[in-house]
Design a protein around this motif. Sequence first.
Motif, PDB file in Angstrom:
ATOM      1  N   ARG A  72      19.804  41.616 -20.273  1.00  0.00           N
ATOM      2  CA  ARG A  72      19.451  42.833 -19.543  1.00  0.00           C
ATOM      3  C   ARG A  72      20.176  42.893 -18.211  1.00  0.00           C
ATOM      4  O   ARG A  72      20.675  43.954 -17.814  1.00  0.00           O
ATOM      5  CB  ARG A  72      17.936  42.881 -19.329  1.00  0.00           C
ATOM      6  N   ASP A  73      20.259  41.761 -17.499  1.00  0.00           N
ATOM      7  CA  ASP A  73      20.953  41.737 -16.207  1.00  0.00           C
ATOM      8  C   ASP A  73      22.418  42.132 -16.370  1.00  0.00           C
ATOM      9  O   ASP A  73      22.963  42.912 -15.575  1.00  0.00           O
ATOM     10  CB  ASP A  73      20.858  40.345 -15.586  1.00  0.00           C
ATOM     11  N   ARG A 133      12.890  40.052  -9.976  1.00  0.00           N
ATOM     12  CA  ARG A 133      12.325  40.194 -11.314  1.00  0.00           C
ATOM     13  C   ARG A 133      12.266  38.843 -12.023  1.00  0.00           C
ATOM     14  O   ARG A 133      11.280  38.524 -12.691  1.00  0.00           O
ATOM     15  CB  ARG A 133      13.169  41.180 -12.119  1.00  0.00           C
ATOM     16  N   ALA A 134      13.318  38.048 -11.868  1.00  0.00           N
ATOM     17  CA  ALA A 134      13.347  36.729 -12.505  1.00  0.00           C
ATOM     18  C   ALA A 134      12.256  35.829 -11.937  1.00  0.00           C
ATOM     19  O   ALA A 134      11.606  35.078 -12.676  1.00  0.00           O
ATOM     20  CB  ALA A 134      14.715  36.089 -12.321  1.00  0.00           C
ATOM     21  N   GLN A 143      17.213  41.916  -9.381  1.00  0.00           N
ATOM     22  CA  GLN A 143      17.153  41.062 -10.567  1.00  0.00           C
ATOM     23  C   GLN A 143      16.581  39.692 -10.233  1.00  0.00           C
ATOM     24  O   GLN A 143      15.850  39.105 -11.036  1.00  0.00           O
ATOM     25  CB  GLN A 143      18.543  40.934 -11.175  1.00  0.00           C
ATOM     26  N   ALA A 159      12.483  32.734 -19.222  1.00  0.00           N
ATOM     27  CA  ALA A 159      12.886  33.846 -18.366  1.00  0.00           C
ATOM     28  C   ALA A 159      14.365  34.163 -18.536  1.00  0.00           C
ATOM     29  O   ALA A 159      14.761  35.335 -18.590  1.00  0.00           O
ATOM     30  CB  ALA A 159      12.580  33.517 -16.903  1.00  0.00           C
ATOM     31  N   PHE A 215       9.054  36.843 -13.471  1.00  0.00           N
ATOM     32  CA  PHE A 215       8.991  36.496 -14.887  1.00  0.00           C
ATOM     33  C   PHE A 215       8.727  35.009 -15.062  1.00  0.00           C
ATOM     34  O   PHE A 215       7.945  34.609 -15.936  1.00  0.00           O
ATOM     35  CB  PHE A 215      10.307  36.885 -15.583  1.00  0.00           C
ATOM     36  N   GLU A 218       8.655  44.907 -10.994  1.00  0.00           N
ATOM     37  CA  GLU A 218       9.587  43.856 -11.374  1.00  0.00           C
ATOM     38  C   GLU A 218       9.701  42.806 -10.281  1.00  0.00           C
ATOM     39  O   GLU A 218      10.467  41.855 -10.398  1.00  0.00           O
ATOM     40  CB  GLU A 218      10.957  44.461 -11.693  1.00  0.00           C
ATOM     41  N   THR A 241      15.984  37.767 -19.709  1.00  0.00           N
ATOM     42  CA  THR A 241      16.583  38.616 -18.679  1.00  0.00           C
ATOM     43  C   THR A 241      18.107  38.591 -18.630  1.00  0.00           C
ATOM     44  O   THR A 241      18.703  39.518 -18.088  1.00  0.00           O
ATOM     45  CB  THR A 241      16.065  38.218 -17.287  1.00  0.00           C
TER      46      THR A 241
END
Length: 385
Positions: free
Chosen positions: A256-257, A295-296, A292, A249, A299, A88, A253
């Motif tokens: 989910r975040d 991960r962003a 996070q 993105a 993404f 991620e 996300t």
Amino acid sequence: MSVWDEVVGQQPTVEVLTRAVQSARTDGAAMTHAWLFTGPPGSGRSIAARAFAAALLCQENEAGCGRCHACHTVLAGSHADVTTLRTEGVIINRQQALDLISVAQRSPSVGRWRVIVVEDADRLTEHSGNALLKAIEEPTARTVWLLCAPSADDVLVTIRSRCRHVGLRTPPPEAVAALLVERDGVDPQMAVFAARAAQSHIGMARRLATDEQSRIRRREVLQVPLRLRSVGEAVLHAAQLLDTAKAEAEDATTERDARERTDLLRALGADPDARTQPLHVRAQLKTLADNQKRRATRFVRDMIDRSLLDLLSLYRDVLVVHADPAAELVNAEMRPDVERLAQRLSPAQAVQCMDAIRDARERIGANVAPLLALEAMAVRLRLPA
């Protein structure tokens, strides 16, 4: 029904893996402890690795029946003996590698094998790769490593030399469309469009088929080359490409975040509505927020790369129109636009545009600021006077 049903258009690979599973149950001659799955984006590398893991742990005397409890739990990602590392962040760090080694040293708990799946093994750094090297080279008995990467050249040479290589190919659009219809209940006409537009990328085809907003954004990206006439327009549209990737993105996300934050607070016994949190809770929240954010970042870069691949498909269509005006196009729904662009660009100029897109992908992959790389690309994509 079989665990191999979603390994689309990869019959030679399925045959190799099936023989390995059968061998693992008998003489072991065709089985090895480390495998490297390679193939272009969307070819189904991780799907094939997961199917192989399910076949190895299948409780029936078959190479992946798809019906037993083991097959179901492996495919669902909940089997006790299968550990999957999904990257991620931009890289796989050393600590993540050490955590995998710790898991790999344990004996299987319920099945015949302990399987470690590393998606995006190309993101191993020199430090994390070296940490994994000895575990892959001298694995614990009954442990199997399954690594996935776009190509063998993307993986550290010390790692790939210890693995058996399995190459996947881009599946035919017809096979991807059939999968969307059968698995996801997509309308056949929409499935054909999505499979063709995604250039047989299975995950992206599903997204295009089921998410109208993704189709709208893709259309906006493909309109960019038709509007580039000045440096100012190039800079403006480069920023729009980046904004489109960020919007994609955020859509993927944000929910989910929020869910991860709520779950963490609940696990820590903290009040989600409290204005301030205890020190230990704040520390955990900061760690989660950092993960996070990484991960962003990844993404956004993945979405930019997908947009650049869509742009490549447009110039590919321009070349096709020059070679054979009646030939089938990737972007068939945009044929009038493609033909107008072909009138403005010679084949040599279309190739130069494709080179500009390739350079942008390489620069972003080398950690150049995405906006700078996109601006440089857009300036080179300007239409001739």
